[in-house]
Design an enzyme around this catalytic site. Sequence first.
Site, PDB file in Angstrom:
ATOM      1  N   ASP A 135       0.860  -1.129  -0.267  1.00  0.00           N
ATOM      2  CA  ASP A 135       0.055   0.061   0.133  1.00  0.00           C
ATOM      3  C   ASP A 135       0.948   1.222  -0.030  1.00  0.00           C
ATOM      4  OD1 ASP A 135      -2.198  -1.725   0.137  1.00  0.00           O
ATOM      5  OD2 ASP A 135      -2.401  -1.504   2.413  1.00  0.00           O
ATOM      6  N   MET A 177      -5.687  -2.571  -5.278  1.00  0.00           N
ATOM      7  CA  MET A 177      -5.534  -2.576  -3.684  1.00  0.00           C
ATOM      8  C   MET A 177      -4.906  -1.211  -3.314  1.00  0.00           C
ATOM      9  SD  MET A 177      -4.573  -6.323  -2.509  1.00  0.00           S
ATOM     10  CE  MET A 177      -5.694  -7.635  -2.162  1.00  0.00           C
ATOM     11  N   HIS A 179      -5.661  -0.400   0.364  1.00  0.00           N
ATOM     12  CA  HIS A 179      -6.392   0.196   1.684  1.00  0.00           C
ATOM     13  C   HIS A 179      -6.874   1.543   1.420  1.00  0.00           C
ATOM     14  CE1 HIS A 179      -6.484  -0.027   6.159  1.00  0.00           C
ATOM     15  NE2 HIS A 179      -7.314  -0.830   5.681  1.00  0.00           N
ATOM     16  N   GLU A 230      -9.306   0.614  -4.251  1.00  0.00           N
ATOM     17  CA  GLU A 230     -10.367  -0.147  -3.433  1.00  0.00           C
ATOM     18  C   GLU A 230     -10.741   0.816  -2.447  1.00  0.00           C
ATOM     19  OE1 GLU A 230      -8.625  -3.644  -1.438  1.00  0.00           O
ATOM     20  OE2 GLU A 230      -7.018  -2.305  -0.305  1.00  0.00           O
ATOM     21  N   ARG A 291     -17.220  -3.457 -17.875  1.00  0.00           N
ATOM     22  CA  ARG A 291     -16.844  -4.757 -17.331  1.00  0.00           C
ATOM     23  C   ARG A 291     -15.877  -4.420 -16.114  1.00  0.00           C
ATOM     24  NH1 ARG A 291     -20.250  -6.652 -20.245  1.00  0.00           N
ATOM     25  NH2 ARG A 291     -20.021  -8.488 -21.523  1.00  0.00           N
ATOM     26  N   VAL A 298      -3.589 -11.232  -6.674  1.00  0.00           N
ATOM     27  CA  VAL A 298      -2.389 -11.375  -7.749  1.00  0.00           C
ATOM     28  C   VAL A 298      -1.510 -10.258  -7.631  1.00  0.00           C
ATOM     29  CG1 VAL A 298      -3.289  -9.990  -9.350  1.00  0.00           C
ATOM     30  CG2 VAL A 298      -2.200 -12.039  -9.828  1.00  0.00           C
TER      31      VAL A 298
HETATM   32  O1  F6P Z   1      -2.270  -4.140   3.365  1.00  0.00           O
HETATM   33  C1  F6P Z   1      -2.175  -4.916   2.219  1.00  0.00           C
HETATM   34  C2  F6P Z   1      -3.408  -5.172   1.522  1.00  0.00           C
HETATM   35  O2  F6P Z   1      -3.120  -6.154   0.534  1.00  0.00           O
HETATM   36  C3  F6P Z   1      -4.468  -4.088   1.188  1.00  0.00           C
HETATM   37  O3  F6P Z   1      -4.172  -3.582   0.026  1.00  0.00           O
HETATM   38  C4  F6P Z   1      -5.753  -4.904   1.272  1.00  0.00           C
HETATM   39  O4  F6P Z   1      -6.708  -4.040   1.535  1.00  0.00           O
HETATM   40  C5  F6P Z   1      -5.528  -5.731   2.178  1.00  0.00           C
HETATM   41  O5  F6P Z   1      -4.125  -6.070   2.519  1.00  0.00           O
HETATM   42  C6  F6P Z   1      -6.111  -7.024   2.163  1.00  0.00           C
HETATM   43  O6  F6P Z   1      -6.116  -7.854   3.461  1.00  0.00           O
HETATM   44  P1  F6P Z   1      -6.217  -9.443   3.652  1.00  0.00           P
HETATM   45  O7  F6P Z   1      -5.066  -9.934   3.192  1.00  0.00           O
HETATM   46  O8  F6P Z   1      -6.475  -9.594   5.292  1.00  0.00           O
HETATM   47  O9  F6P Z   1      -7.468  -9.884   3.139  1.00  0.00           O
END
Ligand code: F6P
Length: 373
Positions: A135, A177, A179, A230, A291, A298
Site C-alpha cells: 500500500d 488494492m 487500503h 479499493e 466490465r 495477484v
Molecule cells: O495491506 C495490504 C493489503 O493487500 C491491502 O491492500 C488490502 O486492503 C488488504 O491487505 C487485504 O487484506 P487481507 O490480506 O487481510 O485480505
Amino acid sequence: MTKNVGVLTAGGDTPGLNAALRGLGKSAMYKYDLQLVGFYDGFRGLLHDRSILLDDSTLSGILTIGGTILGTSRDKPHKMDVGGKLQDMRDAMVDTYNRHHLDALVCMGGGGTQKNAYGLMEKGLNIITLPKTIDNDIANTDVTLGFDTALGIATEAIDRLHSTAHSHHRIILVEIMGHNAGWLALGSGIAGGADVILIPEIAYDIHNIADAILDRSRSGKHFSIVAVSEGAMSKEDRKLEKGLVESKQAAKEKKEKEKTRKALEEFYSTQSERTLKLSRELEKLTGLESRVTILGYVQRGGTPSARDRLLGSMIGGSAAALIAKGTSGVMVSVKGQTTKPVKLETVVNKRRKVPTDHLWVETARRVGTCLGD
Ligand code: F6P
C-alpha cells in the site's frame, strides 16, 4: 559476544520479504556476529514459541521467492483470539523473548505491525521494524517494501486490459488494492495510461467520470480504462462514511459502540460492490458496455521486482547494523537513496496518504486523466 536476534513477518505478505530476511540474516552472520531466530506466522509464532534458526542453509535460495518463508498472520499481541476470547498476550510474548535470550526483535510489517511492535516495545523489548506493505502508506519513509512489485503487476494488468477494452469498445474498471491510500492505483494508473483514476483521497462525482468517457467517445476513442482504488468513494459515500465515523466516536454505551463499529466495518467491507455499482451506472450514463476486473491478491503474489529485492536486502542489512550498534525503538526508513532509523513514535497511528497536491496527482491531471473531481 554473539547477540541473539528474533525476527517475524506480520500483516499481509508482500514480495521482497524473503529478500529482507536474507539481507538481515546474511549480514547478521557474515558481518555482525548476530544469531538469528525466526518466529512463524507473525506474533502468533512468538506467542507459541514456534521458531526456526535462520542459518546459511535456511536463507539460501530465497532471494527471488515471493511471500515469506516464515508465514504471516494479522494477529494483534494486545488483542489475540485465544480460545475464542480476545486477550492481551504481550506478557507471554515477552516470556518467549526472554527464553531465547534475545537482544532484539525485528518485526517486518505494515501500519498495523508498526503499532503492534510498538506495544511490545512498551513492554520493554528492544524492537526494530522494517516498513513493508504494497500500500506504500507507512509514515516517515519514502517507500515501503513490496510497493514496486505490486505497482508493476497493476501496471501490466492495465496494459493488458487496454487491448481488450479497445477491441470491444468497452469501459473496463480495474479495482486496485491500497487500503485507504491511493498510491498503487494512482501510480499504476499513470504508468498504464488509465483514462480515469479514482483514489480515496479525492472523492468522485460519477457525472464527471461519465463526461470524461463521453468526451473520449466523441473524439473517436470508444473505450476507457478506469483505475479504481479499493478505498475510492463518491462524494455521497464519503458523507455517509463521515456520519458513521462520527456516530462511532459519539457512542458512549458499550452496546452502541459495538453497533456503530459494526456499521462502519460493514460499510468498508462492501467496496467491491461499490465498484460493481459504479460500473453499472457508467454503462447507463454513457451507453457503453462496462466490465469490472478486481485484481485482488495477484498484486501481492509471485516474484519480487529487482527494486524490491534490492530494497529488502538494503533494509534487512541496515537492521542488522543497527542491532550490532545497540540501537532499538526505531523503524528502518528509506530516505532517498539511503536508509535512516526513525523513532517508532513518529510512525505509529499515522498513515501516509497521497497529498492532493502531490506531483503524481498533478502529472495525471496534466496528461488529461480524469480524477473524478
Ligand atoms: O495491506 C495490504 C493489503 O493487500 C491491502 O491492500 C488490502 O486492503 C488488504 O491487505 C487485504 O487484506 P487481507 O490480506 O487481510 O485480505
